[in-house]
Design an enzyme around this catalytic site. Structure first.
Site, short mmCIF file in Angstrom:
data_model
loop_
_atom_site.label_atom_id
_atom_site.label_comp_id
_atom_site.label_asym_id
_atom_site.label_seq_id
_atom_site.Cartn_x
_atom_site.Cartn_y
_atom_site.Cartn_z
N LYS A 162 3.82 88.22 -43.15
CA LYS A 162 3.78 88.01 -41.69
C LYS A 162 3.69 86.52 -41.36
O LYS A 162 4.10 86.09 -40.28
CB LYS A 162 2.58 88.76 -41.09
CG LYS A 162 2.68 90.28 -41.24
CD LYS A 162 1.39 90.96 -40.80
CE LYS A 162 1.47 92.47 -41.02
NZ LYS A 162 0.17 93.14 -40.80
N VAL A 168 -2.72 93.46 -48.15
CA VAL A 168 -3.39 94.54 -48.87
C VAL A 168 -2.97 94.64 -50.34
O VAL A 168 -3.51 95.45 -51.08
CB VAL A 168 -3.24 95.91 -48.17
CG1 VAL A 168 -3.95 95.93 -46.83
CG2 VAL A 168 -1.77 96.31 -48.04
N TYR A 175 10.55 96.22 -42.03
CA TYR A 175 9.19 95.67 -42.21
C TYR A 175 8.62 96.06 -43.58
O TYR A 175 8.02 95.23 -44.28
CB TYR A 175 8.32 96.19 -41.06
CG TYR A 175 6.83 96.01 -41.26
CD1 TYR A 175 6.22 94.79 -41.02
CD2 TYR A 175 6.04 97.08 -41.70
CE1 TYR A 175 4.86 94.63 -41.20
CE2 TYR A 175 4.68 96.94 -41.87
CZ TYR A 175 4.09 95.70 -41.63
OH TYR A 175 2.74 95.55 -41.83
N TYR A 193 -7.57 89.87 -40.66
CA TYR A 193 -7.93 91.14 -40.02
C TYR A 193 -9.19 90.95 -39.18
O TYR A 193 -9.41 89.86 -38.64
CB TYR A 193 -8.12 92.26 -41.06
CG TYR A 193 -7.02 92.37 -42.08
CD1 TYR A 193 -5.69 92.55 -41.68
CD2 TYR A 193 -7.29 92.32 -43.43
CE1 TYR A 193 -4.68 92.68 -42.62
CE2 TYR A 193 -6.28 92.44 -44.37
CZ TYR A 193 -4.98 92.61 -43.96
OH TYR A 193 -3.99 92.72 -44.89
N SER A 219 1.01 91.86 -46.17
CA SER A 219 0.89 91.17 -44.87
C SER A 219 1.01 89.66 -44.96
O SER A 219 1.13 89.00 -43.92
CB SER A 219 -0.43 91.52 -44.20
OG SER A 219 -0.30 92.72 -43.51
N1 GLU Z 1 2.66 96.96 -45.38
C1 GLU Z 1 1.27 97.06 -45.05
C2 GLU Z 1 1.04 97.93 -43.84
O1 GLU Z 1 1.70 97.77 -42.86
C3 GLU Z 1 0.72 95.71 -44.87
C4 GLU Z 1 -0.71 95.73 -44.49
C5 GLU Z 1 -1.43 94.50 -44.90
O2 GLU Z 1 -1.16 93.88 -45.93
O3 GLU Z 1 -2.32 94.16 -44.14
O4 GLU Z 1 0.23 98.80 -43.84
#
Ligand code: GLU
Length: 313
Positions: free
Chosen positions: A75, A267, A197, A249, A72
């Protein structure tokens, strides 16, 4: 632990080494992400941390040069690309409010007619990826290019095994993408957006690369490495604001309380944090806490700001 106020001995390099030793007892308290099967293969005891400052200092400790899965954290770079591309246009698809829910929460998206709360929950990130697909067929490549030019680095790549592993198990993200499509939030086919993604999330860089790539966010958008303006100063400020309010989060509030810096986690166990006007710090430790943030990484950042005095709050 040494303190900046307590004497001439203080150096960022000593501080990072102290932190590396200090966090050791916390190993084993978190859990490596295993819902993406390939991520579960990582050694849970890895620990790397790197700091770069606007004064030109760059220090690292532990596994700071080992590439890991950004997940993430991408992002953040996706948001920069989207804002650079179309300015405020992205905010017609995605909000900028904290969600208070898990990153892959579905029900709230349905209740809110396919309007993602922010670009850092999966729904919002999928909408941003879809937006970037209008610019390039290779969104992961676009993102890697941004990381490289921001940080003045040449490495980094998509880990294809991780990408395939997530693509094969991304049922929740596919459900989210279909809801987005129902409500017209994305233009492309839901499965194509999820696949792009997953490739973006599978990008691997080291914490040293990451700290360097985040430095423009501390420097009004300018990269001292490539000597390029990566984004206008007002965009850097806005991206930092979204990180501060939505980057960790549903622990974003308690992270602000403990660390007090705009930050984004993934994650894969990475966290990157920005201290405007001072520098950027990145940490990697794969064991996650209950909401999906690096458990040891958060402790390390807490120790870092306490001792370096970098909190913006
Ligand atoms: N590729 C992961 C997902 O979409 C990223 C989640 C993350 O790092 O928060 O579940």
């Amino acid at each position: 632990m040494r303190n900046p106020q307590s004497g001439s001995e203080f150096s960022l390099s000593h501080l990072l080494d102290d932190i590396r030793d200090h966090v050791r007892p916390a190993f084993g308290r978190g859990r490596v992400a295993d819902y993406i099967p390939e991520l579960a293969r990582v050694d849970p005891r890895k620990f790397g941390m790197a700091v770069v400052t606007l004064d030109g200092e760059e220090v690292g400790t532990g596994d700071c040069d080992e590439p890991f899965s950004l997940q993430s954290i991408t992002k953040l770079f996706a948001l920069i690309l989207a804002l650079n591309r179309g300015g405020d246009e992205i905010w017609t698809r995605v909000g900028k409010e904290p969600s208070g829910t898990a990153f892959n929460h579905l029900a709230i998206l349905e209740a809110e007619q396919g309007a993602p709360r922010n670009p850092f929950v999966n729904a919002g990130a999928l909408a941003v990826t879809d937006y970037l697909m209008g610019r390039s067929a290779d969104v992961a490549g676009l993102m890697a290019g941004l990381v490289r030019v921001s940080g003045g680095i040449s490495g980094g790549q998509v880990n294809e095994a991780v990408a395939l592993s997530e693509q094969a198990t991304a049922h929740q993200n596919r459900a989210i993408a279909h809801i987005l499509k129902v409500h017209g939030t994305i233009d492309h086919a839901p499965d194509a957006v999820v696949d792009a993604y997953c490739r973006q999330c599978a990008l691997e860089f080291s914490v040293r690369d990451l700290a360097r790539a985040a430095l423009p966010l501390a420097a009004s958008g300018f990269s001292p490495f490539s000597r390029e303006t990566i984004m206008p100063a007002r965009l850097a400020r806005r991206v930092n604001a979204v990180m501060m309010t939505c980057g960790m989060y549903e622990s974003t509030g308690s992270f602000a309380y403990r660390v007090g810096l705009p930050a984004k986690s993934g994650v894969g166990g990475g966290i990157v944090a920005v201290a405007p006007g001072r520098g950027a710090v990145a940490v990697w430790s794969p064991e996650l806490d209950r909401v999906g943030n690096s458990l040891v990484g958060t402790i390390a950042l807490e120790l870092f700001v306490q001792n370096a005095g970098w909190s913006v709050l």
